[in-house]
Write a protein that holds these residues in place. Structure first.
Motif, PDB file in Angstrom:
ATOM      1  N   PHE A 157      -5.324  -4.703 -17.508  1.00 23.52           N
ATOM      2  CA  PHE A 157      -4.090  -4.058 -17.062  1.00 23.52           C
ATOM      3  C   PHE A 157      -4.205  -2.548 -17.222  1.00 23.52           C
ATOM      4  N   ASN A 158      -4.655  -2.114 -18.394  1.00 22.51           N
ATOM      5  CA  ASN A 158      -4.771  -0.679 -18.655  1.00 22.51           C
ATOM      6  C   ASN A 158      -5.790  -0.007 -17.751  1.00 22.51           C
ATOM      7  N   LYS A 160      -6.560  -8.015  -7.305  1.00 23.65           N
ATOM      8  CA  LYS A 160      -5.298  -8.334  -6.646  1.00 23.65           C
ATOM      9  C   LYS A 160      -4.573  -9.501  -7.300  1.00 23.65           C
ATOM     10  N   SER A 161      -5.313 -10.458  -7.822  1.00 23.26           N
ATOM     11  CA  SER A 161      -4.677 -11.697  -8.266  1.00 23.26           C
ATOM     12  C   SER A 161      -3.657 -11.522  -9.378  1.00 23.26           C
ATOM     13  N   ILE A 162      -3.936 -10.651 -10.348  1.00 20.84           N
ATOM     14  CA  ILE A 162      -2.969 -10.507 -11.431  1.00 20.84           C
ATOM     15  C   ILE A 162      -2.262  -9.166 -11.423  1.00 20.84           C
ATOM     16  N   MET A 163      -2.722  -8.233 -10.635  1.00 14.90           N
ATOM     17  CA  MET A 163      -2.160  -6.898 -10.695  1.00 14.90           C
ATOM     18  C   MET A 163      -1.482  -6.457  -9.405  1.00 14.90           C
ATOM     19  N   HIS A 164      -1.141  -7.377  -8.550  1.00  9.73           N
ATOM     20  CA  HIS A 164      -0.573  -7.010  -7.258  1.00  9.73           C
ATOM     21  C   HIS A 164       0.711  -6.198  -7.367  1.00  9.73           C
ATOM     22  N   CYS A 165       1.429  -6.328  -8.461  1.00  9.70           N
ATOM     23  CA  CYS A 165       2.686  -5.599  -8.574  1.00  9.70           C
ATOM     24  C   CYS A 165       2.549  -4.287  -9.335  1.00  9.70           C
ATOM     25  N   VAL A 166       1.339  -3.951  -9.791  1.00 13.38           N
ATOM     26  CA  VAL A 166       1.150  -2.706 -10.525  1.00 13.38           C
ATOM     27  C   VAL A 166       0.699  -1.620  -9.557  1.00 13.38           C
ATOM     28  N   PRO A 167       1.420  -0.516  -9.464  1.00 13.62           N
ATOM     29  CA  PRO A 167       1.003   0.561  -8.572  1.00 13.62           C
ATOM     30  C   PRO A 167      -0.331   1.141  -9.011  1.00 13.62           C
ATOM     31  N   ALA A 168      -1.048   1.744  -8.106  1.00 14.71           N
ATOM     32  CA  ALA A 168      -2.304   2.401  -8.436  1.00 14.71           C
ATOM     33  C   ALA A 168      -2.023   3.535  -9.411  1.00 14.71           C
ATOM     34  N   ALA A 169      -3.028   3.881 -10.210  1.00  8.90           N
ATOM     35  CA  ALA A 169      -2.847   4.899 -11.248  1.00  8.90           C
ATOM     36  C   ALA A 169      -2.346   6.222 -10.673  1.00  8.90           C
ATOM     37  N   SER A 170      -2.780   6.572  -9.494  1.00 14.62           N
ATOM     38  CA  SER A 170      -2.379   7.852  -8.912  1.00 14.62           C
ATOM     39  C   SER A 170      -0.887   7.892  -8.593  1.00 14.62           C
TER      40      SER A 170
END
Length: 163
Positions: free
Chosen positions: A58-59, A129-139
């Motif tokens: 995640f991080n 994509k499978s677990i992080m689809h809802c996390v915006p890109a770091a930028s």
């Protein structure tokens, strides 16, 4: 240890209460009674390691890197015990090897496969994509300062709730 604390905290319990010589036994028994599902120490060890690695993934997706795995300057620059400072670079390399991560602190394919999470690991190496689809890109994320200064956010203090 980190894996054990991750398991206890994820069970919404106080790790200080379950601290001692029979850590895992007490926690496994308590969770088994509360949930009606049998837990073992080995199973809890697996979940703790899985939690720790998923938080790392995640991080990484949130843009944190090896340079964010830092200690305060008073530990790395100001001599303390025996007039020495902590050699953080060597410690990080050793810690990453112990965890089964590469030199950049990314869980290796082998580690992810050992945790039966091939999809998540492939995501870090590839798309994630499978677990992080809802996390915006770091930028596109305005991360709180505390996230930029350590590799792992405090449990329960996540800005995005995918895990």
């Amino acid at each position: 240890d980190q894996d054990y604390v991750a398991t206890v905290v994820s069970a919404v319990m106080c790790w200080i209460i379950f601290h001692g010589p029979q850590w895992g036994d007490k926690l496994a028994e308590c969770l088994s009674i509360i949930t009606g599902t049998p837990y073992t120490v080995e199973g809890l060890n697996y979940w703790g390691e899985l939690i720790w690695n998923l938080e790392r993934l995640f991080n990484i997706r949130a843009g944190l890197t090896r340079s964010d795995d830092a200690l305060p300057p008073r530990i790395t620059r100001e001599p303390r015990v025996k007039n020495r400072v902590v050699d953080l670079e060597n410690l990080l390399s050793e810690y990453y090897r112990y965890r089964g991560w590469d030199e950049k602190g990314v869980p290796t394919r082998e580690k992810v496969k050992a945790l039966n999470r091939e999809t998540e690991g492939a995501g870090v190496v590839g798309e994630l994509k499978s677990i992080m689809h809802c996390v915006p890109a770091a930028s596109s994320v305005n991360l709180p300062v505390r996230w930029r200064t350590r590799a792992k956010p405090i449990h329960g203090d996540r800005a995005y709730g995918c895990l």
